[in-house]
Write a protein that holds these residues in place. Structure first.
Motif, PDB file in Angstrom:
ATOM      1  N   PHE A 200       0.795  -1.255  -0.036  1.00 12.64           N
ATOM      2  CA  PHE A 200       0.049  -0.056   0.183  1.00 12.64           C
ATOM      3  C   PHE A 200       0.618   1.349   0.009  1.00 12.64           C
ATOM      4  CE2 PHE A 200      -1.901   3.387   2.508  1.00 12.64           C
ATOM      5  CZ  PHE A 200      -3.060   3.867   1.539  1.00 12.64           C
ATOM      6  N   LYS A 201       1.714   1.314   0.912  1.00 14.21           N
ATOM      7  CA  LYS A 201       2.429   2.743   0.887  1.00 14.21           C
ATOM      8  C   LYS A 201       3.428   2.752  -0.193  1.00 14.21           C
ATOM      9  CE  LYS A 201       6.293   4.839   3.689  1.00 14.21           C
ATOM     10  NZ  LYS A 201       7.349   4.719   5.003  1.00 14.21           N
ATOM     11  N   PRO A 202       4.338   1.756  -1.058  1.00 14.10           N
ATOM     12  CA  PRO A 202       4.804   1.954  -2.216  1.00 14.10           C
ATOM     13  C   PRO A 202       3.674   2.625  -3.355  1.00 14.10           C
ATOM     14  CG  PRO A 202       5.584  -0.049  -1.352  1.00 14.10           C
ATOM     15  CD  PRO A 202       4.433   0.438  -0.566  1.00 14.10           C
ATOM     16  N   LEU A 203       2.874   1.675  -3.167  1.00 14.47           N
ATOM     17  CA  LEU A 203       1.319   2.225  -4.258  1.00 14.47           C
ATOM     18  C   LEU A 203       0.999   3.883  -4.083  1.00 14.47           C
ATOM     19  CD1 LEU A 203      -0.480   1.541  -6.679  1.00 14.47           C
ATOM     20  CD2 LEU A 203      -2.087   0.798  -4.988  1.00 14.47           C
ATOM     21  N   PHE A 204       0.860   4.105  -2.739  1.00 14.89           N
ATOM     22  CA  PHE A 204       0.389   5.470  -2.444  1.00 14.89           C
ATOM     23  C   PHE A 204       1.341   6.500  -2.828  1.00 14.89           C
ATOM     24  CE2 PHE A 204      -0.216   8.902   0.666  1.00 14.89           C
ATOM     25  CZ  PHE A 204      -1.917   9.182   0.076  1.00 14.89           C
ATOM     26  N   ILE A 205       2.758   6.077  -2.428  1.00 17.87           N
ATOM     27  CA  ILE A 205       3.707   7.489  -2.635  1.00 17.87           C
ATOM     28  C   ILE A 205       4.314   6.969  -3.944  1.00 17.87           C
ATOM     29  CG2 ILE A 205       5.858   8.083  -1.772  1.00 17.87           C
ATOM     30  CD1 ILE A 205       5.134   7.120   1.146  1.00 17.87           C
ATOM     31  N   ASP A 206       4.790   5.846  -4.499  1.00 24.38           N
ATOM     32  CA  ASP A 206       5.696   6.058  -5.744  1.00 24.38           C
ATOM     33  C   ASP A 206       4.886   5.368  -6.560  1.00 24.38           C
ATOM     34  OD1 ASP A 206       8.000   6.540  -4.312  1.00 24.38           O
ATOM     35  OD2 ASP A 206       8.212   4.182  -3.523  1.00 24.38           O
ATOM     36  N   GLY A 207       3.454   4.994  -6.646  1.00 24.72           N
ATOM     37  CA  GLY A 207       2.599   4.936  -7.502  1.00 24.72           C
ATOM     38  C   GLY A 207       1.829   5.902  -7.985  1.00 24.72           C
ATOM     39  N   PHE A 208       0.717   5.852  -7.213  1.00 20.63           N
ATOM     40  CA  PHE A 208      -0.194   7.376  -7.525  1.00 20.63           C
ATOM     41  C   PHE A 208       0.751   8.521  -7.421  1.00 20.63           C
ATOM     42  CE2 PHE A 208      -3.507   4.048  -6.762  1.00 20.63           C
ATOM     43  CZ  PHE A 208      -4.301   4.128  -7.950  1.00 20.63           C
ATOM     44  N   GLY A 209       1.633   8.652  -6.230  1.00 22.77           N
ATOM     45  CA  GLY A 209       2.173   9.834  -5.792  1.00 22.77           C
ATOM     46  C   GLY A 209       3.079  10.328  -7.021  1.00 22.77           C
ATOM     47  N   LYS A 210       3.652   9.612  -7.922  1.00 19.64           N
ATOM     48  CA  LYS A 210       4.454   9.938  -8.921  1.00 19.64           C
ATOM     49  C   LYS A 210       3.975  10.355 -10.252  1.00 19.64           C
ATOM     50  CE  LYS A 210       8.091   9.758  -6.398  1.00 19.64           C
ATOM     51  NZ  LYS A 210       9.218   8.555  -6.442  1.00 19.64           N
ATOM     52  N   ALA A 211       2.550  10.642 -10.232  1.00 18.38           N
ATOM     53  CA  ALA A 211       1.927  10.854 -11.378  1.00 18.38           C
ATOM     54  C   ALA A 211       2.480  12.387 -11.888  1.00 18.38           C
ATOM     55  CB  ALA A 211       0.232  11.174 -11.412  1.00 18.38           C
ATOM     56  N   LYS A 212       2.550  12.875 -13.079  1.00 21.16           N
ATOM     57  CA  LYS A 212       3.189  13.799 -13.546  1.00 21.16           C
ATOM     58  C   LYS A 212       2.387  15.065 -13.396  1.00 21.16           C
ATOM     59  CE  LYS A 212       5.490  12.107 -17.691  1.00 21.16           C
ATOM     60  NZ  LYS A 212       5.446  12.132 -19.397  1.00 21.16           N
ATOM     61  N   ASP A 213       1.095  15.382 -13.288  1.00 25.67           N
ATOM     62  CA  ASP A 213       0.182  16.280 -12.994  1.00 25.67           C
ATOM     63  C   ASP A 213      -0.053  15.964 -11.168  1.00 25.67           C
ATOM     64  OD1 ASP A 213      -1.880  17.976 -12.401  1.00 25.67           O
ATOM     65  OD2 ASP A 213      -2.783  17.882 -14.375  1.00 25.67           O
ATOM     66  N   PRO A 214       0.131  17.069 -10.571  1.00 21.28           N
ATOM     67  CA  PRO A 214       0.026  16.842  -8.930  1.00 21.28           C
ATOM     68  C   PRO A 214      -1.617  16.772  -8.678  1.00 21.28           C
ATOM     69  CG  PRO A 214       0.934  18.944  -9.653  1.00 21.28           C
ATOM     70  CD  PRO A 214       1.020  18.153 -10.820  1.00 21.28           C
ATOM     71  N   ARG A 215      -2.322  17.324  -9.638  1.00 26.26           N
ATOM     72  CA  ARG A 215      -3.663  17.597  -9.266  1.00 26.26           C
ATOM     73  C   ARG A 215      -4.265  16.059  -9.681  1.00 26.26           C
ATOM     74  NH1 ARG A 215      -5.483  21.705 -13.821  1.00 26.26           N
ATOM     75  NH2 ARG A 215      -4.143  20.244 -15.025  1.00 26.26           N
ATOM     76  N   VAL A 216      -3.871  15.194 -10.444  1.00 24.81           N
ATOM     77  CA  VAL A 216      -4.021  13.708 -10.746  1.00 24.81           C
ATOM     78  C   VAL A 216      -3.533  12.766  -9.587  1.00 24.81           C
ATOM     79  CG1 VAL A 216      -3.475  11.823 -12.112  1.00 24.81           C
ATOM     80  CG2 VAL A 216      -4.008  14.037 -13.289  1.00 24.81           C
TER      81      VAL A 216
END
Length: 488
Positions: A200-216
């Motif tokens: 969960f933590k990797p997905l939250f931070i490095d997965g969704f959190g690394k999207a190019k658009d911070p809004r996304v």
């Protein structure tokens, strides 16, 4: 073979401005009217997925009838062979099919769904348009009567007063369909594969959190928190309105999230419509000229599954577990609202698209699934239901987490908003992975101990074990026994 095309149609059924959205079958003669009449008659209490299933089933039957014109002496015989072709396919052992259908064998459960859909259609046509029944009822055998009663009991055992037998039940028990599907394999309550907590933590931070658009990134992290921390379905989350998030009066660092029924939920801010309506369905129509998302078709549609609500205003309240995820949601939510503020929206939904072509539009399920797939790819994972790597896997892990924490099953039922305790067994019972881990841990406890399978005075080595022979797989003693014929 006649071309049959499924299409979505808007049907005018009266002199009002309202149109009915239903799927239809198009033939070379136009719309297949008997099917359309049936769907219109059932549309007031049936879902779009149900309609699509009926249309698909009807399409298969019409295709089979077209390539077998004049071949069967009676309708029930045609239907019997149609069911057999569904089950076994239409292709011979050489890969040849003169009918041109080229159907592969279908699962028993799928065949039974098609039969059920066609039973409803043809029964209705027989009653309302005097057509001949394709699958009539016959006198049930004693064995079928017992199966009928068992099926009735299973459907009603978890319903209030479900134990009371209705009048006419015995007559129903004595009837059976002439043509029935195959018996499906017996399944357990199912293995609800939950999302692996350690990911969960990797997905939250490095997965969704690394999207190019911070809004996304923020939007998708908020949806992930709703699924993982409160057990929301992905479709539930997309029904969230901006007005449905409140500061928690018991913890100013957290928030309360309420998900309202998309049609019957109470409109925000004590809104009252021109005709004194107060529902969200009326609010959407009057203020935005929209219909609830569960009534839309195509990719814009977002289903709603929950039937149990927590309040007379027709909402379910989400419960954070562990509680700190609610505080994390609160921090991200305030930041997300700042991104949302300058964007023009013609709807009240919280989660929107940030792509240039569709900016401000309600976020769709397809788009979220693509975001989820991309987030997993950033941590070198792929979507996999057997591994729990799906959006619904987070709802499973939410239920499993509460069960592992020893929370009372009635509390878990309330948190998951299930109609019965039986509904949640798949979320809380041990899964295949849990059993494997438990047995592995138990095996480690046996390290250094003699297994009772072997005598304690026998040295546990491969040579000694092989000397005892294996009569079931090596009866001639070619490789095993005290004097094997073939020595390694």
């Amino acid at each position: 073979m006649v071309a049959l095309v499924k299409a979505q149609a808007k049907i005018k059924v009266d002199n009002t401005g309202a149109l009915l959205n239903v799927p239809v079958l198009l033939t070379d003669q136009g719309v297949f009217d008997p099917l359309l009449d049936y769907l219109i008659s059932e549309s007031h209490h049936r879902s779009l997925p149900w309609m699509n299933r009926v249309v698909f089933s009807c399409q298969l039957l019409l295709e089979y009838m077209e390539v077998n014109k004049g071949l069967f002496s009676e309708p029930s015989l045609l239907f019997l062979n149609f069911v057999q072709r569904l089950s076994h396919g239409t292709i011979d052992t050489q890969g040849y099919d003169p009918s041109g259908l080229f159907w592969l064998p279908r699962k028993a459960s799928n065949v039974n769904q098609i039969i059920s859909a066609l039973n409803g259609l043809t029964d209705w046509l027989a009653i309302n348009q005097n057509t001949t029944l394709l699958n009539p009822f016959t006198e049930a055998t004693s064995h079928q009567e017992r199966l009928n009663y068992a099926a009735w009991h299973k459907r009603n055992q978890y319903n209030f007063l479900g134990h009371i037998k209705p009048q006419g039940l015995s007559e129903t028990m004595r009837k059976a369909r002439k043509i029935r599907g195959k018996k499906d394999v017996i399944k357990t309550d199912g293995d609800a594969i939950s999302f692996p907590e350690q990911l969960f933590k990797p997905l939250f931070i490095d997965g969704f959190g690394k999207a190019k658009d911070p809004r996304v990134a923020l939007r998708d992290q908020l949806i992930l928190l709703l699924m993982h921390g409160s057990g929301a379905r992905e479709s539930d989350a997309l029904h969230l309105w901006v007005d449905d998030v409140f500061e928690d009066p018991t913890n100013s660092n957290s928030v309360i999230v309420r998900l309202y029924h998309p049609e019957e939920g109470k409109a925000p801010h004590r809104w009252i419509g021109r005709k004194r309506q107060t529902t969200r369905s009326a609010y959407l129509a009057e203020k935005y000229h929209l219909v609830p998302r569960n009534k839309l078709t195509g990719t814009a549609r977002v289903g709603w599954k929950t039937r149990i609500v927590d309040h007379s205003d027709n909402y379910i309240q989400m419960h954070w577990f562990p509680a700190y995820l609610g505080e994390l949601f609160a921090v991200l939510w305030r930041q997300y609202l700042l991104y949302l503020l300058p964007i023009e929206r013609q709807h009240p939904y919280a989660f929107i698209s940030f792509s240039k072509a569709k900016i401000g539009n309600p976020f769709t399920l397809n788009a979220f699934n693509q975001s989820y797939k991309a987030a997993l790819a950033r941590i070198n994972r792929i979507v996999s239901k057997p591994e729990g790597l799906t959006p619904h896997g987070h709802r499973h892990v939410y239920g499993r987490r509460m069960s592992n924490a020893g929370i009372n099953v009635k509390i878990i039922q309330k948190a998951l908003h299930h109609a019965s305790l039986h509904s949640q067994t798949v979320y809380t019972q041990p899964g295949i992975r849990d059993v494997s881990v438990a047995l592995e841990q138990a095996t480690q406890k046996l390290d250094g101990q003699h297994h009772s399978l072997f005598r304690e005075d026998v040295e546990l080595n491969w040579k000694t074990i092989m000397e005892h022979g294996f009569d079931d797989i090596d009866p001639n003693g070619l490789f095993t026994g005290r004097y094997p014929k073939f020595k390694g």
